[in-house]
Design a protein around this motif. Structure first.
Motif, short mmCIF file in Angstrom:
data_model
loop_
_atom_site.label_atom_id
_atom_site.label_comp_id
_atom_site.label_asym_id
_atom_site.label_seq_id
_atom_site.Cartn_x
_atom_site.Cartn_y
_atom_site.Cartn_z
N GLN A 187 -4.81 4.01 -11.34
CA GLN A 187 -4.48 5.10 -12.27
C GLN A 187 -3.19 4.79 -13.01
OE1 GLN A 187 -4.51 8.26 -9.41
NE2 GLN A 187 -6.58 8.91 -9.96
N ARG A 188 -2.25 4.19 -12.33
CA ARG A 188 -1.00 3.81 -12.99
C ARG A 188 -1.26 2.74 -14.05
NH1 ARG A 188 3.38 3.69 -7.96
NH2 ARG A 188 3.49 5.96 -7.76
N GLU A 189 -2.08 1.77 -13.71
CA GLU A 189 -2.42 0.74 -14.69
C GLU A 189 -3.10 1.37 -15.91
OE1 GLU A 189 -4.71 -2.26 -12.65
OE2 GLU A 189 -3.05 -2.71 -11.28
N GLU A 190 -3.97 2.34 -15.68
CA GLU A 190 -4.65 3.01 -16.79
C GLU A 190 -3.65 3.76 -17.67
OE1 GLU A 190 -7.69 3.01 -18.19
OE2 GLU A 190 -7.94 1.32 -16.84
N LYS A 191 -2.64 4.40 -17.07
CA LYS A 191 -1.63 5.10 -17.87
C LYS A 191 -0.86 4.12 -18.75
CE LYS A 191 -1.10 9.09 -14.90
NZ LYS A 191 -0.25 9.90 -14.07
N ILE A 192 -0.53 2.98 -18.21
CA ILE A 192 0.17 1.96 -19.00
C ILE A 192 -0.74 1.44 -20.11
CG2 ILE A 192 1.22 -0.32 -18.93
CD1 ILE A 192 2.18 0.49 -16.02
N ASN A 193 -2.02 1.24 -19.80
CA ASN A 193 -2.97 0.80 -20.83
C ASN A 193 -3.12 1.85 -21.93
OD1 ASN A 193 -3.63 -1.81 -19.93
ND2 ASN A 193 -5.07 -0.98 -18.43
N VAL A 194 -3.08 3.12 -21.58
CA VAL A 194 -3.14 4.17 -22.59
C VAL A 194 -1.92 4.07 -23.51
CG1 VAL A 194 -2.97 6.68 -22.96
CG2 VAL A 194 -4.60 5.76 -21.31
N TRP A 195 -0.75 3.77 -22.95
CA TRP A 195 0.47 3.59 -23.76
C TRP A 195 0.25 2.48 -24.79
CZ3 TRP A 195 4.55 5.54 -25.74
CH2 TRP A 195 5.65 4.76 -26.12
N PHE A 196 -0.31 1.36 -24.36
CA PHE A 196 -0.59 0.27 -25.30
C PHE A 196 -1.58 0.72 -26.38
CE2 PHE A 196 0.28 -2.67 -21.51
CZ PHE A 196 1.59 -2.87 -21.88
N GLU A 197 -2.63 1.41 -25.98
CA GLU A 197 -3.65 1.88 -26.92
C GLU A 197 -3.07 2.88 -27.92
OE1 GLU A 197 -6.70 3.39 -24.35
OE2 GLU A 197 -7.11 1.40 -23.53
N MET A 198 -2.10 3.67 -27.49
CA MET A 198 -1.46 4.63 -28.39
C MET A 198 -0.80 3.89 -29.55
SD MET A 198 0.16 7.25 -25.55
CE MET A 198 1.57 7.61 -26.56
N TRP A 199 -0.18 2.76 -29.27
CA TRP A 199 0.50 2.00 -30.32
C TRP A 199 -0.49 1.39 -31.30
CZ3 TRP A 199 5.57 1.61 -31.55
CH2 TRP A 199 6.47 2.22 -30.68
N VAL A 200 -1.57 0.83 -30.78
CA VAL A 200 -2.57 0.21 -31.65
C VAL A 200 -3.27 1.28 -32.49
CG1 VAL A 200 -4.70 -1.15 -31.70
CG2 VAL A 200 -2.88 -1.77 -30.10
N GLY A 201 -3.57 2.42 -31.90
CA GLY A 201 -4.26 3.49 -32.59
C GLY A 201 -3.36 4.43 -33.37
N ASP A 202 -2.04 4.24 -33.29
CA ASP A 202 -1.07 5.11 -33.97
C ASP A 202 -1.32 6.57 -33.63
OD1 ASP A 202 0.91 6.15 -35.58
OD2 ASP A 202 -0.05 5.63 -37.47
N ASP A 203 -1.44 6.85 -32.33
CA ASP A 203 -1.71 8.22 -31.87
C ASP A 203 -0.86 8.51 -30.63
OD1 ASP A 203 -2.70 10.69 -31.16
OD2 ASP A 203 -4.67 9.93 -30.54
N ILE A 204 0.16 9.32 -30.80
CA ILE A 204 1.10 9.64 -29.72
C ILE A 204 0.60 10.77 -28.82
CG2 ILE A 204 2.46 11.32 -31.03
CD1 ILE A 204 4.16 8.65 -28.99
N THR A 205 -0.53 11.38 -29.15
CA THR A 205 -1.03 12.56 -28.44
C THR A 205 -1.05 12.42 -26.92
OG1 THR A 205 -2.40 13.04 -30.37
CG2 THR A 205 -2.93 14.23 -28.35
N PRO A 206 -1.53 11.31 -26.34
CA PRO A 206 -1.61 11.23 -24.87
C PRO A 206 -0.27 11.09 -24.14
CG PRO A 206 -3.12 9.67 -25.91
CD PRO A 206 -2.22 10.20 -26.98
N MET A 207 0.84 11.04 -24.87
CA MET A 207 2.14 10.79 -24.25
C MET A 207 2.48 11.78 -23.15
SD MET A 207 5.92 10.28 -25.91
CE MET A 207 6.08 11.97 -26.47
N ALA A 208 2.13 13.04 -23.30
CA ALA A 208 2.49 14.06 -22.32
C ALA A 208 1.94 13.77 -20.94
CB ALA A 208 2.02 15.43 -22.80
#
Length: 127
Positions: free
Chosen positions: A4-25
């Motif tokens: 789950q921690r790895e997935e959270k970090i992967n979401v952070w990377f995806e946020m940058w590529v997709g230019d979408d900060i929404t999942p940050m919370a």
């Protein structure tokens, strides 16, 4: 929990590529401390959001992904990553880097330190 921690970090990377900060919370603690390899520091989600938005005004993230993860103890993860970006002026940027991530009791990132090498790797003695 480690996956789950790895997935959270992967979401952070995806946020940058997709230019979408929404999942940050769901990823960062409210009082997160983020340190870039250049020495810039951001305290709290509001400063991270401001940096994220400002960065995307002048850059496009082409690739940003984890190469591997190392879980150090109950609250620390080390991540090797690769980043490739293009400035709006057309300059290519890249980095091979390492994150040291510390987790809080709610399994959110409370501290992230970035270390990076921004030069293309070369072999000066290659035959």
């Amino acid at each position: 929990m480690l996956r789950q921690r790895e997935e959270k970090i992967n979401v952070w990377f995806e946020m940058w590529v997709g230019d979408d900060i929404t999942p940050m919370a769901a990823i960062f603690a409210d009082d997160v401390e983020y340190t870039e390899c250049w020495g810039y520091q951001y305290f709290g989600k509001d400063e991270i959001k401001e940096w994220f938005d400002d960065w995307h005004k002048n850059n496009v993230m082409e690739a940003f992904y984890a190469k591997d993860f190392l879980h150090m103890d109950d609250n620390k993860t080390v991540v090797r990553f690769k980043m490739e970006a293009l400035t709006k002026a057309g300059t290519q940027r890249w980095m091979d880097g390492v994150y040291i991530v510390e987790w809080d009791d709610d399994d959110k990132i409370k501290s992230l330190e970035e270390y990076g090498e921004g030069s293309r790797k070369t072999r000066p003695y290659e035959k």
